[in-house]
Design a protein around this motif. Structure first.
Motif, mmCIF file in Angstrom:
data_model
loop_
_atom_site.group_PDB
_atom_site.id
_atom_site.type_symbol
_atom_site.label_atom_id
_atom_site.label_comp_id
_atom_site.label_asym_id
_atom_site.label_seq_id
_atom_site.Cartn_x
_atom_site.Cartn_y
_atom_site.Cartn_z
ATOM 1 N N GLY A 33 -17.401 17.448 -33.790
ATOM 2 C CA GLY A 33 -18.141 18.415 -32.977
ATOM 3 C C GLY A 33 -19.565 18.638 -33.445
ATOM 4 O O GLY A 33 -20.319 17.697 -33.665
ATOM 5 N N GLU A 34 -19.913 19.904 -33.622
ATOM 6 C CA GLU A 34 -21.266 20.290 -34.026
ATOM 7 C C GLU A 34 -21.423 20.440 -35.540
ATOM 8 O O GLU A 34 -22.473 20.872 -36.011
ATOM 9 C CB GLU A 34 -21.648 21.610 -33.339
ATOM 10 C CG GLU A 34 -21.696 21.527 -31.827
ATOM 11 C CD GLU A 34 -22.742 20.539 -31.332
ATOM 12 O OE1 GLU A 34 -23.878 20.562 -31.854
ATOM 13 O OE2 GLU A 34 -22.420 19.748 -30.426
ATOM 14 N N HIS A 35 -20.393 20.109 -36.308
ATOM 15 C CA HIS A 35 -20.467 20.265 -37.758
ATOM 16 C C HIS A 35 -21.592 19.415 -38.341
ATOM 17 O O HIS A 35 -21.825 18.284 -37.903
ATOM 18 C CB HIS A 35 -19.144 19.855 -38.422
ATOM 19 C CG HIS A 35 -18.044 20.822 -38.184
ATOM 20 N ND1 HIS A 35 -17.846 21.935 -38.966
ATOM 21 C CD2 HIS A 35 -17.071 20.845 -37.244
ATOM 22 C CE1 HIS A 35 -16.807 22.605 -38.525
ATOM 23 N NE2 HIS A 35 -16.318 21.960 -37.471
ATOM 24 N N HIS A 36 -22.282 19.971 -39.310
ATOM 25 C CA HIS A 36 -23.289 19.245 -40.090
ATOM 26 C C HIS A 36 -23.496 20.018 -41.385
ATOM 27 O O HIS A 36 -23.107 21.181 -41.494
ATOM 28 C CB HIS A 36 -24.591 19.064 -39.317
ATOM 29 C CG HIS A 36 -25.235 20.326 -38.842
ATOM 30 N ND1 HIS A 36 -24.735 21.069 -37.790
ATOM 31 C CD2 HIS A 36 -26.334 20.973 -39.277
ATOM 32 C CE1 HIS A 36 -25.514 22.126 -37.594
ATOM 33 N NE2 HIS A 36 -26.492 22.094 -38.496
ATOM 34 N N GLN A 67 -26.188 14.939 -40.597
ATOM 35 C CA GLN A 67 -25.910 15.349 -39.233
ATOM 36 C C GLN A 67 -25.884 14.145 -38.301
ATOM 37 O O GLN A 67 -24.844 13.575 -38.067
ATOM 38 C CB GLN A 67 -26.930 16.377 -38.761
ATOM 39 C CG GLN A 67 -26.633 16.965 -37.396
ATOM 40 C CD GLN A 67 -27.559 18.110 -37.030
ATOM 41 O OE1 GLN A 67 -28.580 18.332 -37.659
ATOM 42 N NE2 GLN A 67 -27.194 18.844 -35.994
ATOM 43 N N HIS A 68 -27.037 13.757 -37.792
ATOM 44 C CA HIS A 68 -27.073 12.709 -36.779
ATOM 45 C C HIS A 68 -27.016 11.313 -37.368
ATOM 46 O O HIS A 68 -26.322 10.446 -36.852
ATOM 47 C CB HIS A 68 -28.336 12.853 -35.921
ATOM 48 C CG HIS A 68 -28.396 14.149 -35.190
ATOM 49 N ND1 HIS A 68 -27.481 14.524 -34.236
ATOM 50 C CD2 HIS A 68 -29.259 15.193 -35.309
ATOM 51 C CE1 HIS A 68 -27.772 15.718 -33.775
ATOM 52 N NE2 HIS A 68 -28.846 16.156 -34.420
ATOM 53 N N SER A 107 -22.953 25.238 -38.496
ATOM 54 C CA SER A 107 -22.294 25.258 -37.189
ATOM 55 C C SER A 107 -21.143 26.257 -37.150
ATOM 56 O O SER A 107 -20.780 26.740 -36.088
ATOM 57 C CB SER A 107 -21.779 23.856 -36.833
ATOM 58 O OG SER A 107 -20.679 23.507 -37.652
#
Length: 155
Positions: A33-36, A67-68, A107
């Motif tokens: 998901g949005e975890h970072h 993250q990305h 997040s």
């Protein structure tokens, strides 16, 4: 000489193990998901292995973001290795858990901060301070312990 339970060092190890477990899951399954993560570490720790130009640019401590784009995350019992991109220049970082100062996943508003004891006694290790997103308010009245007789459970 009396023996005591060293809660500070036990918590220290437990929180480092939590980081290892989270990174191991990310190594196997990727970031969900949005975890970072924002990971701040001591660049002068003897077991940190990063490029000299990064040490020059970040003397004392450095915060990295996973993250990305990150590559080849390798997690071990002593630390982790990962390749991150610094201005279109991929660099390999080797970071032992003992060098980590903060580990944050914004997040879900989760974070750990490891405070160093500034005592003259150098045998003291870091003692972690835990920051969590939801903490019970301190102004709520605390309940007294309830004493239950084991006789009430006997038949």
């Amino acid at each position: 000489m009396s023996r005591t339970i060293d809660y500070g060092n036990l918590m220290h190890r437990a929180m480092r193990n939590l980081i290892q477990e989270v990174l191991t899951d990310v190594q196997s399954n990727g970031l969900p998901g949005e975890h970072h993560f924002f990971i701040t570490f001591d660049t002068h720790h003897p077991d940190v292995n990063i490029a000299d130009w990064l040490i020059d640019r970040y003397p004392g401590e450095m915060t990295v973001v996973m993250q990305h784009w990150y590559d080849d995350l390798q997690v071990s019992d002593t630390g982790f290795e990962v390749t991150l991109n610094f201005g279109d220049s991929p660099e390999r970082l080797c970071v032992p858990y003992d060098a980590i100062k903060t580990f944050v996943d914004p997040s879900v508003e989760f974070g750990l901060r490891f405070e160093t004891q500034e005592d003259e006694d150098e045998s003291e290790e870091d003692i972690p301070e835990i920051s969590l997103a939801e903490v019970e308010p301190e102004d709520e009245p605390k309940k007294d312990a309830e004493i239950v007789s084991l006789d009430s459970f006997r038949r």
